[in-house]
Design an enzyme around this catalytic site. Structure first.
Site, PDB file in Angstrom:
ATOM      1  N   GLU A 262      31.595  79.064   3.846  1.00 11.07           N
ATOM      2  CA  GLU A 262      32.673  79.311   2.885  1.00 11.07           C
ATOM      3  C   GLU A 262      33.400  80.612   3.236  1.00 11.07           C
ATOM      4  O   GLU A 262      34.619  80.703   3.105  1.00 11.07           O
ATOM      5  CB  GLU A 262      32.141  79.358   1.452  1.00 11.07           C
TER       6      GLU A 262
ATOM      7  N   TRP B 180      39.152  73.570   4.618  1.00 15.92           N
ATOM      8  CA  TRP B 180      37.746  73.227   4.761  1.00 15.92           C
ATOM      9  C   TRP B 180      37.529  72.278   5.938  1.00 15.92           C
ATOM     10  O   TRP B 180      36.511  72.365   6.628  1.00 15.92           O
ATOM     11  CB  TRP B 180      37.204  72.635   3.460  1.00 15.92           C
TER      12      TRP B 180
ATOM     13  N   TYR C  54      31.733  63.856   4.171  1.00 18.47           N
ATOM     14  CA  TYR C  54      31.364  65.060   3.426  1.00 18.47           C
ATOM     15  C   TYR C  54      31.568  64.833   1.920  1.00 18.47           C
ATOM     16  O   TYR C  54      30.688  65.129   1.112  1.00 18.47           O
ATOM     17  CB  TYR C  54      32.203  66.249   3.917  1.00 18.47           C
TER      18      TYR C  54
END
Length: 194
Positions: free
Chosen positions: A46, A54, A24
């Protein structure tokens, strides 16, 4: 802020040694992204991340995509209470009723915007800082969580009825979609995305 990894590259230290996180970091984070479906997906993810890490979301991203019809907001906007109940039982995602209901409401708002000739992508990108301020100078670099731009995005989206779009969440979105380049000085991606 950065570390040398086994492959010889210097990167931001936050991905650690997790392969998914590294992928990522190296291929998505900070890369400019636009398009209503793409932006809708990021707003949703989000929002689900609020209060969590995350990596927790990344590990469930494919589950989220399956559960939310690949974030096709036209389909998500049609979700009913029975879909909310179904999603509350779906172990592939974060099972938070408020966040699920917010994603559905946000999809409906994206559709309303389109019907009035607006694009969620265009609305967000109008808040992007100028190119000269997209990246902090190396000398004064520090991790921040909120900026005037993220606060303005949050205010705009909240006024439109969007949920889970606070200033910190919107700054994370700005980082992820490349509105800002927050790769730390010395990270190989900082220079590539400059």
């Amino acid at each position: 802020m950065i570390r040398k990894y086994d492959d010889g590259l210097s990167r931001c230290q936050w991905p650690g040694n997790d392969e998914l996180y590294l992928e990522y970091h190296d291929t998505e984070w900070g890369v400019p992204l636009s398009g209503d479906q793409e932006i809708f997906e990021r707003i949703c993810l989000e929002g689900f991340q609020a209060g969590l890490s995350w990596i927790t979301i990344l590990k469930r991203r494919e589950g989220f995509r399956m559960a939310f019809k690949n974030f096709d907001y036209k389909k998500v906007a049609k979700f009913t209470q029975s879909d909310v109940d179904r999603l509350m039982l779906d172990e592939r995602i974060i099972r938070n009723r408020s966040k699920i209901e917010s994603a559905i409401k946000n999809a409906r708002l994206v559709l309303e915007m389109q019907k009035s000739g607006e694009s969620i992508s265009d609305v967000l990108w109008q808040f992007a800082p100028p190119a000269s301020k997209k990246m902090q100078p190396a000398k004064s670099f520090e991790w921040v969580a909120v900026t005037p731009e993220s606060t303005a995005i949050s205010k705009e989206l909240r006024a439109r009825g969007f949920g889970f779009v606070g200033p910190t969440t919107m700054y994370a979105l700005m980082q992820s979609i490349g509105m800002v380049n927050d790769h730390a000085p010395g990270c190989f991606r900082r220079k590539e995305l400059a």
